[in-house]
Scaffold this motif. Structure first.
Motif, PDB file in Angstrom:
ATOM      1  N   SER A  14       0.802  -1.227   0.000  1.00 33.66           N
ATOM      2  CA  SER A  14       0.000   0.000   0.000  1.00 33.66           C
ATOM      3  C   SER A  14       0.833   1.275   0.000  1.00 33.66           C
ATOM      4  CB  SER A  14      -0.945   0.006   1.202  1.00 33.66           C
ATOM      5  OG  SER A  14      -0.225  -0.136   2.420  1.00 33.66           O
ATOM      6  N   GLN A  15       1.994   1.239   0.669  1.00 34.81           N
ATOM      7  CA  GLN A  15       2.807   2.450   0.733  1.00 34.81           C
ATOM      8  C   GLN A  15       3.289   2.847  -0.661  1.00 34.81           C
ATOM      9  OE1 GLN A  15       2.583   4.633   3.255  1.00 34.81           O
ATOM     10  NE2 GLN A  15       3.686   3.352   4.722  1.00 34.81           N
ATOM     11  N   THR A  16       3.710   1.862  -1.448  1.00 33.19           N
ATOM     12  CA  THR A  16       4.171   2.145  -2.797  1.00 33.19           C
ATOM     13  C   THR A  16       3.010   2.392  -3.745  1.00 33.19           C
ATOM     14  OG1 THR A  16       6.175   0.846  -2.410  1.00 33.19           O
ATOM     15  CG2 THR A  16       5.580   1.261  -4.700  1.00 33.19           C
ATOM     16  N   GLU A  17       1.865   1.777  -3.468  1.00 30.79           N
ATOM     17  CA  GLU A  17       0.664   2.092  -4.242  1.00 30.79           C
ATOM     18  C   GLU A  17       0.319   3.575  -4.089  1.00 30.79           C
ATOM     19  OE1 GLU A  17      -4.100   0.893  -4.431  1.00 30.79           O
ATOM     20  OE2 GLU A  17      -2.729  -0.329  -3.232  1.00 30.79           O
ATOM     21  N   GLY A  22      -3.988  11.064  -1.729  1.00 28.52           N
ATOM     22  CA  GLY A  22      -5.120  10.994  -2.631  1.00 28.52           C
ATOM     23  C   GLY A  22      -6.159  10.068  -2.031  1.00 28.52           C
ATOM     24  N   ASP A  23      -7.037   9.506  -2.865  1.00 29.11           N
ATOM     25  CA  ASP A  23      -8.070   8.601  -2.357  1.00 29.11           C
ATOM     26  C   ASP A  23      -8.515   7.651  -3.462  1.00 29.11           C
ATOM     27  OD1 ASP A  23      -9.985   9.990  -3.992  1.00 29.11           O
ATOM     28  OD2 ASP A  23     -10.282  11.445  -2.385  1.00 29.11           O
ATOM     29  N   ASP A  24      -9.397   6.708  -3.074  1.00 29.09           N
ATOM     30  CA  ASP A  24      -9.857   5.710  -4.035  1.00 29.09           C
ATOM     31  C   ASP A  24     -10.685   6.320  -5.159  1.00 29.09           C
ATOM     32  OD1 ASP A  24      -8.818   3.202  -3.421  1.00 29.09           O
ATOM     33  OD2 ASP A  24     -10.182   2.939  -1.735  1.00 29.09           O
ATOM     34  N   THR A  25     -11.310   7.454  -4.908  1.00 25.81           N
ATOM     35  CA  THR A  25     -12.165   8.075  -5.919  1.00 25.81           C
ATOM     36  C   THR A  25     -11.343   8.855  -6.939  1.00 25.81           C
ATOM     37  OG1 THR A  25     -14.000   8.253  -4.356  1.00 25.81           O
ATOM     38  CG2 THR A  25     -14.075   9.664  -6.314  1.00 25.81           C
ATOM     39  N   GLY A  26     -10.486   9.725  -6.450  1.00 28.73           N
ATOM     40  CA  GLY A  26      -9.694  10.557  -7.345  1.00 28.73           C
ATOM     41  C   GLY A  26      -8.395   9.929  -7.788  1.00 28.73           C
ATOM     42  N   ASN A 177       0.942  10.329   4.778  1.00 30.09           N
ATOM     43  CA  ASN A 177       0.059  11.300   4.147  1.00 30.09           C
ATOM     44  C   ASN A 177       0.819  11.954   2.993  1.00 30.09           C
ATOM     45  OD1 ASN A 177       1.794  13.166   5.358  1.00 30.09           O
ATOM     46  ND2 ASN A 177       0.409  13.537   7.084  1.00 30.09           N
ATOM     47  N   ALA A 178       0.250  12.994   2.396  1.00 24.99           N
ATOM     48  CA  ALA A 178       0.896  13.621   1.242  1.00 24.99           C
ATOM     49  C   ALA A 178       2.286  14.151   1.595  1.00 24.99           C
ATOM     50  CB  ALA A 178       0.014  14.744   0.698  1.00 24.99           C
ATOM     51  N   ARG A 261      -8.522   7.266 -11.979  1.00 26.37           N
ATOM     52  CA  ARG A 261      -8.490   6.227 -10.948  1.00 26.37           C
ATOM     53  C   ARG A 261      -7.166   5.503 -11.061  1.00 26.37           C
ATOM     54  NH1 ARG A 261     -13.135   5.215  -8.406  1.00 26.37           N
ATOM     55  NH2 ARG A 261     -12.466   3.158  -7.740  1.00 26.37           N
ATOM     56  N   ASP A 262      -6.494   5.327  -9.916  1.00 23.63           N
ATOM     57  CA  ASP A 262      -5.169   4.741  -9.923  1.00 23.63           C
ATOM     58  C   ASP A 262      -5.156   3.258  -9.641  1.00 23.63           C
ATOM     59  OD1 ASP A 262      -3.179   7.517  -8.632  1.00 23.63           O
ATOM     60  OD2 ASP A 262      -3.900   7.019 -10.629  1.00 23.63           O
ATOM     61  N   HIS A 263      -6.326   2.620  -9.619  1.00 20.29           N
ATOM     62  CA  HIS A 263      -6.333   1.171  -9.464  1.00 20.29           C
ATOM     63  C   HIS A 263      -7.491   0.603 -10.250  1.00 20.29           C
ATOM     64  CE1 HIS A 263      -9.502   2.073  -6.499  1.00 20.29           C
ATOM     65  NE2 HIS A 263      -9.922   0.882  -6.803  1.00 20.29           N
TER      66      HIS A 263
END
Length: 265
Positions: A14-17, A22-26, A177-178, A261-263
């Motif tokens: 998850s850290q590298t993801e 950001g978030d799951d939506t954006g 966080n960011a 979406r990044d996934h």
């Protein structure tokens, strides 16, 4: 002379993801995306793939992501794995480090420059997680040994107090966080001696006001009920945050604007 990297592949969890940058939506950005952007700023020919998937253990990264990474033939690969193993009841540092070593050996054997990490001490960030300190020491030592055997670069997050500053971490204290992702990207850039990088990433932030005992207790209680409880429930029912997830960037592509979406789920 600084080496030029044109094919960057990131492996991890998850850290590298990029979770919580950001978030799951954006969509998620994260330190690996930020690093790729810095590489591309120096040379627009850079191509980047991010194979990381939240919840993955070292064994899963070796089994699922390494074969894909080898097919992509990177000249730069980052490997951040092991935190999900640290959290499991049956943890064995030597076993986890063997997966690291196999990944290092395979990637460097193809000519890739590998970057890996020593984790910061979770016990300094989460008082209730002091039992993880010894595990972290053991894993860090074995990863360092494996990295040295294969010429991998180690970014030593354990050595710098800024890495356990709560202002770099999300409310769950498991994900950056960011700001934290930005600091981590700068740390890797400095380790690679990229143009414009320096040691400033490791400078401590301004001192924090020390909270009262009651405030600390309240913070710990909210964290336990808001994050530890749900995690334990998922584990009890055999569920994982990685269920149904695949890599957000599975092929090498030019570094450009982030997708919506990044996934893919």
């Amino acid at each position: 002379m600084t080496r030029t990297y044109l094919r960057y592949v990131a492996l991890g969890d998850s850290q590298t993801e990029g979770m919580n940058d950001g978030d799951d939506t954006g969509g998620y950005r994260g330190w690996a995306d930020r690093l790729a952007e810095q590489l591309a700023a120096a040379d627009p020919r850079v191509r980047y793939a991010n194979l990381a998937v939240r919840g993955r253990t070292a064994h899963q990264v070796r089994a699922e992501q390494l074969p894909v990474a080898l097919d992509l033939r990177p000249d730069l690969a980052t490997v951040m794995i092991g935190m999900n193993d640290l959290l499991r009841p049956r943890f064995h540092a030597t076993s986890v480090a063997r997966h690291h070593e196999h990944i290092f050996e395979a990637l460097t054997g193809q000519g890739a420059h590998v970057v890996t990490f020593r984790f910061p001490d979770p016990g300094l960030l989460v008082p209730a997680a002091r039992w993880l300190t010894r595990r972290t020491h053991e894993l860090n030592a074995r990863v360092r040994e494996a990295a040295d055997r294969h010429g991998a670069t180690v970014v030593d997050l354990f050595a710098h107090p800024v890495c356990t500053d709560p202002r770099l971490w999300s409310a769950d204290r498991l994900h950056l966080n960011a700001l934290g992702h930005s600091v981590l990207a700068a740390a890797v850039a400095h380790a690679l001696d990229l143009p414009g990088s320096d040691v400033a990433w490791s400078n401590p932030l301004d001192p924090l006001e020390r909270p009262t005992s009651w405030r600390r207790a309240g913070t710990e209680l909210r964290w336990a009920t808001g994050f530890v409880g749900p995690w334990l429930v998922r584990r009890a029912f055999g569920r994982s945050s990685s269920d149904g997830r695949t890599a957000k960037r599975p092929v090498l592509t030019p570094v450009g604007p982030r997708p919506e979406r990044d996934h893919v789920s």
